[in-house]
Design an enzyme around this catalytic site. Structure first.
Site, PDB file in Angstrom:
ATOM      1  N   GLY A 129      45.929  30.053  44.916  1.00 51.40           N
ATOM      2  CA  GLY A 129      46.586  28.822  45.313  1.00 51.40           C
ATOM      3  C   GLY A 129      47.040  28.808  46.757  1.00 51.40           C
ATOM      4  O   GLY A 129      47.202  27.746  47.351  1.00 51.40           O
ATOM      5  N   ARG A 130      47.286  29.989  47.315  1.00 57.62           N
ATOM      6  CA  ARG A 130      47.659  30.055  48.738  1.00 57.62           C
ATOM      7  C   ARG A 130      47.001  31.254  49.419  1.00 57.62           C
ATOM      8  O   ARG A 130      47.535  31.803  50.381  1.00 57.62           O
ATOM      9  CB  ARG A 130      49.184  30.102  48.894  1.00 57.62           C
ATOM     10  CG  ARG A 130      49.877  31.271  48.203  1.00 57.62           C
ATOM     11  CD  ARG A 130      51.304  31.398  48.667  1.00 57.62           C
ATOM     12  NE  ARG A 130      52.013  32.405  47.889  1.00 57.62           N
ATOM     13  CZ  ARG A 130      52.927  32.130  46.962  1.00 57.62           C
ATOM     14  NH1 ARG A 130      53.245  30.888  46.710  1.00 57.62           N
ATOM     15  NH2 ARG A 130      53.531  33.099  46.307  1.00 57.62           N
ATOM     16  N   LYS A 167      46.741  35.003  53.396  1.00 56.65           N
ATOM     17  CA  LYS A 167      47.721  34.420  52.489  1.00 56.65           C
ATOM     18  C   LYS A 167      48.613  33.471  53.284  1.00 56.65           C
ATOM     19  O   LYS A 167      49.194  33.866  54.296  1.00 56.65           O
ATOM     20  CB  LYS A 167      48.578  35.509  51.839  1.00 56.65           C
ATOM     21  CG  LYS A 167      49.569  34.954  50.812  1.00 56.65           C
ATOM     22  CD  LYS A 167      50.280  36.068  50.072  1.00 56.65           C
ATOM     23  CE  LYS A 167      51.241  35.490  49.036  1.00 56.65           C
ATOM     24  NZ  LYS A 167      51.925  36.557  48.278  1.00 56.65           N
ATOM     25  N   ARG A 170      40.822  40.424  39.431  1.00 54.83           N
ATOM     26  CA  ARG A 170      42.022  40.680  38.629  1.00 54.83           C
ATOM     27  C   ARG A 170      41.698  40.692  37.134  1.00 54.83           C
ATOM     28  O   ARG A 170      40.623  40.264  36.723  1.00 54.83           O
ATOM     29  CB  ARG A 170      43.056  39.566  38.897  1.00 54.83           C
ATOM     30  CG  ARG A 170      43.431  39.431  40.364  1.00 54.83           C
ATOM     31  CD  ARG A 170      43.608  37.964  40.767  1.00 54.83           C
ATOM     32  NE  ARG A 170      43.791  37.852  42.224  1.00 54.83           N
ATOM     33  CZ  ARG A 170      44.960  37.931  42.827  1.00 54.83           C
ATOM     34  NH1 ARG A 170      46.063  38.068  42.113  1.00 54.83           N
ATOM     35  NH2 ARG A 170      45.051  37.852  44.135  1.00 54.83           N
ATOM     36  N   ASP A 188      47.431  37.824  36.045  1.00 57.58           N
ATOM     37  CA  ASP A 188      46.714  37.393  37.251  1.00 57.58           C
ATOM     38  C   ASP A 188      47.168  38.175  38.479  1.00 57.58           C
ATOM     39  O   ASP A 188      46.560  38.061  39.541  1.00 57.58           O
ATOM     40  CB  ASP A 188      46.901  35.887  37.482  1.00 57.58           C
ATOM     41  CG  ASP A 188      48.362  35.481  37.592  1.00 57.58           C
ATOM     42  OD1 ASP A 188      49.088  35.677  36.604  1.00 57.58           O
ATOM     43  OD2 ASP A 188      48.797  34.988  38.650  1.00 57.58           O
ATOM     44  N   ASN A 189      48.227  38.979  38.329  1.00 57.13           N
ATOM     45  CA  ASN A 189      48.706  39.827  39.419  1.00 57.13           C
ATOM     46  C   ASN A 189      48.373  41.298  39.185  1.00 57.13           C
ATOM     47  O   ASN A 189      48.987  42.175  39.784  1.00 57.13           O
ATOM     48  CB  ASN A 189      50.229  39.683  39.585  1.00 57.13           C
ATOM     49  CG  ASN A 189      50.636  38.303  40.050  1.00 57.13           C
ATOM     50  OD1 ASN A 189      49.841  37.588  40.652  1.00 57.13           O
ATOM     51  ND2 ASN A 189      51.860  37.912  39.768  1.00 57.13           N
ATOM     52  N   ASP A 246      49.891  41.298  45.282  1.00 57.90           N
ATOM     53  CA  ASP A 246      50.757  40.121  45.163  1.00 57.90           C
ATOM     54  C   ASP A 246      52.239  40.476  45.208  1.00 57.90           C
ATOM     55  O   ASP A 246      52.944  40.428  44.191  1.00 57.90           O
ATOM     56  CB  ASP A 246      50.421  39.346  43.889  1.00 57.90           C
ATOM     57  CG  ASP A 246      49.004  38.779  43.928  1.00 57.90           C
ATOM     58  OD1 ASP A 246      48.481  38.614  45.027  1.00 57.90           O
ATOM     59  OD2 ASP A 246      48.431  38.526  42.865  1.00 57.90           O
TER      60      ASP A 246
END
Length: 521
Positions: free
Chosen positions: A102-103, A122, A199, A269-270, A279
């Protein structure tokens, strides 16, 4: 500036056919092509020479206009196509569906000295996976990520690396405490470096959608390029892959527990398939040894990701990865066998790690009792974890229990909390510890050297990062430079940095950014 490109990911895996950069569901694709948003006035704050060298760049390259333009997102490096990854995940134990970068925007893959790296920005703008967010990052969180990844590397903890930290020249609106009081902050961009950013959630995405063709494609690609030593075929290949991810994840968690690191957001997801820390959001190091502590305000109530629960969460996440891989294996038993060994393997590795922290070269099963009683004691009153273990190396075989206790008592935040019962328990523990170290063949000096190799003197405490952020917000990066240099040698005495070998100051106990943090960045 010349990068040696190797774009395996985008050349071998299917892309999102649409290049419309709006939040949406992306089907049957691994990534979406997306361009970084050009910053209005980018400037370089800091760059890691070591990471630059690892990807084939020099000091002169870092100072070049090409470096500034490429790693701020101002220009696209020739013959590359930036992209954002599509993946899913469980967040705080709940299925969240499609998530994705997302970023974060992946610039390219590079190869140098037979090692492959993915370079990722990032905070460089929105992607189709930004959902309701803007895709940018602020200086505050970017400093924390930039410093922490490098600090973890030098601590010997598997991690992504940080290449560069830049200001975008733009303002970004953020609600730090999620309390309805947003404010503008300086925008910033970090370039992160890793073997890949694949991931657990990358596999969960396709499995959840019953897209088994792409699930197999992802597994085969990952093994081919990142686990090439796995030579088997069929089911055996996927089981070997899962077993290795399990073991590297276990190793990472043991390191986290060794240095007192709390990730704060162990969502699937991390979690990297490389067993590296990724992350860095609301992370923190234990100040006082507290197995229930979490740095994440979002997790304040349930404390799912608290320090003492990280091994269990790692296992839970591995179960989700096993479920995602199941369609390729079609047999739960071998997956369960691998998962069942995690807890017993972790107990062995944790015991070995703690024995090393206590200076025991000769390993004894009864050490587990001494270690358990120590961790229970450390929680009775506020005791600084880093200072306690570092000072413990100064205890000698000839010390009395009282002398040994006095060697570590600087680690207590408030000595008045040490009542007679607790003092007696500490005295008894040191009597047992003294007996135990006298069973060792190492001399006091040798034991001290061994302990100081695994018990850091310096870690990136939250209040240190916050002081750095406060100064940087005023345009003063001298503290950032100082901390970066100090954290490169966390196990060395570094007497010139002695002031940082200290307990958290009282003013930082409840200050925003120093105790708990939100996910806001």
């Amino acid at each position: 500036m010349k990068l040696h490109l190797q774009n395996n990911f985008i050349s071998e895996l299917p892309a999102d056919p649409s290049e419309i950069n709006i939040p949406r569901q992306v089907q049957q694709a691994f990534y979406s092509y997306v361009l970084p948003k050009k910053p209005s006035n980018p400037s370089l704050i800091h760059a890691s020479n070591e990471v630059a060298n690892a990807i084939g760049l020099s000091q002169a390259d870092i100072l070049s206009t090409d470096f500034l333009n490429t790693f701020s997102g101002s220009t696209v490096y020739p013959e590359t196509r930036p992209f954002a990854l599509c993946y899913a995940g469980h967040q705080f134990g709940n299925w969240a569906g499609q998530l994705g970068d997302g970023r974060a925007i992946n610039l390219t893959e590079v190869v140098h000295e037979n090692r492959t790296y993915t370079l990722q920005l990032k905070g460089s703008g929105p992607t189709p996976y930004s959902r309701t967010a803007d895709g940018f990052a602020v200086l505050r969180s970017s400093i924390r990520e930039y410093l922490c990844a490098e600090a973890m590397h030098y601590l010997g903890v598997p991690t992504t690396r940080s290449l560069s930290l830049m200001l975008s020249g733009d303002q970004v609106l953020r609600d730090v405490l999620y309390n309805g009081n947003p404010a503008y902050e300086k925008g910033a961009i970090v370039c992160r470096v890793a073997p890949s950013f694949i991931r657990f959630g990358s596999f969960e995405l396709f499995s959840s959608r019953k897209d088994y063709v792409n699930l197999k494609l992802l597994a085969d690609f990952t093994i081919k390029h990142h686990f090439p030593h796995i030579q088997g075929e069929g089911v055996g290949k996927y089981l070997d892959f899962f077993h290795e991810v399990t073991q590297t994840t276990l190793n990472m968690i043991v390191h986290w527990q060794r240095v007192g690191f709390v990730h704060g957001v162990m969502n699937t997801d991390n979690m990297s398939i490389h067993g590296i820390t990724i992350d860095y959001g609301p992370y923190g190091w234990l100040e006082d040894y507290n197995s229930n502590w979490t740095p994440n305000t979002t997790d304040r109530q349930h404390k799912r990701y608290r320090f003492g629960n990280q091994p269990e969460i790692a296992l839970w996440n591995l179960y989700q990865l096993a479920n995602a891989l199941y369609p390729l294996i079609q047999d739960a038993k071998p997956l369960e066998t691998i998962l069942n060994t995690f807890s017993t393997d972790y107990e062995k590795e944790y015991l070995n790690m703690m024995q090393n922290k206590l200076g025991f070269q000769i390993k004894k099963e009864q050490d587990a009792v001494l270690i358990l009683s120590l961790t229970q004691l450390l929680e009775r009153v506020e005791t600084d974890m880093t200072i306690f273990f570092r000072n413990l190396s100064n205890v000698t075989k000839k010390d009395t229990a009282t002398t040994a206790f006095n060697t570590i008592k600087d680690a207590f935040y408030n000595e008045k909390d040490l009542n007679e019962t607790i003092l007696k328990d500490w005295h008894d523990w040191f009597e047992n510890y003294k007996i135990r170290i006298n069973e060792e063949t190492l001399s006091d000096t040798e034991r001290k050297e061994q302990m100081n190799r695994v018990n850091p003197k310096y870690v990136l405490r939250n209040y240190m990062a916050q002081l750095c952020i406060d100064d940087a917000d005023k345009g003063d990066y001298s503290l950032l430079n100082e901390l970066f240099e100090m954290l490169k040698n966390p196990y060395d005495e570094q007497s010139n940095f002695q002031k940082w070998f200290a307990k958290r100051p009282d003013w930082a106990r409840d200050k925003v950014g120093c105790s708990m943090l939100s996910c806001s960045s």
